[in-house]
Design an enzyme around this catalytic site. Structure first.
Site, short mmCIF file in Angstrom:
data_model
loop_
_atom_site.label_atom_id
_atom_site.label_comp_id
_atom_site.label_asym_id
_atom_site.label_seq_id
_atom_site.Cartn_x
_atom_site.Cartn_y
_atom_site.Cartn_z
N LEU A 46 5.23 -7.83 -3.43
CA LEU A 46 6.06 -6.63 -3.31
C LEU A 46 5.20 -5.51 -2.76
CD1 LEU A 46 7.93 -6.64 -6.76
CD2 LEU A 46 8.99 -6.97 -4.52
N ASP A 47 5.75 -4.70 -1.85
CA ASP A 47 4.96 -3.58 -1.34
C ASP A 47 4.77 -2.54 -2.45
OD1 ASP A 47 7.03 -1.30 -1.02
OD2 ASP A 47 7.99 -2.98 0.02
N SER A 48 3.85 -1.63 -2.21
CA SER A 48 3.47 -0.66 -3.25
C SER A 48 4.65 0.14 -3.76
CB SER A 48 2.40 0.28 -2.69
OG SER A 48 2.05 1.26 -3.63
N ASP A 49 5.60 0.49 -2.89
CA ASP A 49 6.73 1.33 -3.28
C ASP A 49 7.85 0.55 -3.96
OD1 ASP A 49 5.59 3.68 -2.42
OD2 ASP A 49 6.43 3.51 -0.40
N SER A 50 7.74 -0.78 -3.99
CA SER A 50 8.79 -1.60 -4.60
C SER A 50 8.40 -2.00 -6.02
CB SER A 50 9.06 -2.84 -3.75
OG SER A 50 9.53 -2.47 -2.47
#
Length: 244
Positions: free
Chosen positions: A108-112
């Site tokens: 998952l990307d950092s913002d997710s």
């Protein structure tokens, strides 16, 4: 952690794994529902909990006490990595003390936010991440609304992105209020930022993204920043999803 003791009575291993009393486990064996290393076994069979591959009704039973399988609710702002040379928060802080190197499954990307799996079973991790096994992942995304019914039809028919076409397995609007909507997306793609790119392409850029499920494993009520061990049923279904 106990040292391996070599082969043990099979009904003892099944009972220790939570499949019922030893008598109930004897009945599973007698009914031909248990295999060890691919062979249906009889009462009296023995198996090594650390090396034998045991299946019950076609579902893998993990008896090796060294195997780690965790569900993590990754908070927003945490990298899907075990270390970072820039000092940013990583998954390392959620690894239990004394646990050796873990693979993280379902980047998952950092913002997710949401569900990641952590395991030291490299073969399982590899297969779960490989697109050929098509393990479905479910996401909740907050997007601008309203969301016209044609959006779902478009996503299910396939959307062309710069790195190829993407087709979702399922799509539905969970909630719509004012100018915002909460949508659920199910797909087995694993390309980078795939859900964000996909929804932006159809005119609904994501402001918040949470993964709620990977294959048979659900996020449920797991609090952000906490982990839990997978249940025997989840573990078996996860291995079955990738033919292990």
């Amino acid at each position: 952690m106990t040292e391996p003791g070599g082969p043990q009575r099979l009904q003892k291993l099944l009972a220790a794994a939570g499949l019922g009393s030893r008598r109930a486990c004897e009945e599973l064996i007698a009914d031909g529902r248990v295999t060890v290393d691919g062979t249906v076994v009889d009462l009296g069979a023995r198996a090594d909990p650390r090396t034998s591959v045991i299946h019950v009704d076609g579902r893998r039973l993990v008896t090796d006490d060294r195997t780690v399988l965790l569900a993590l609710n990754k908070p927003r702002g945490v990298l899907s990595a075990m270390s970072d040379d820039r000092g940013r928060p990583t998954l390392e802080q959620y690894v239990p003390d004394g646990v050796a190197r873990l693979f993280h499954v379902g980047r998952l990307d950092s913002d997710s936010e949401g569900l990641l799996l952590l395991t030291n079973d490299g073969d399982l991790a590899h297969r779960l991440m490989h697109p050929s096994y098509e393990v479905a992942k479910t996401y909740l995304a907050e997007v601008p609304g309203p969301v016209h019914p044609s959006v779902g039809r478009q996503l299910r028919a396939g959307v062309e992105l710069e790195d190829g076409q993407v087709t979702v397995d399922r799509f539905r609007v969970v909630q719509a209020e004012g100018g915002r909507a909460l949508v659920e997306v199910v797909l087995h793609e694993g390309r980078k930022h795939i859900v964000r790119r996909l929804l932006a392409e159809v005119g609904h850029p994501v402001s918040r993204l949470i993964r709620t499920r990977i294959g048979p494993v659900r996020l449920g009520e797991l609090r952000p920043g906490t982990t839990r061990r997978l249940t025997t049923e989840e573990t078996g279904e996860l291995y079955r999803a990738v033919d292990l």
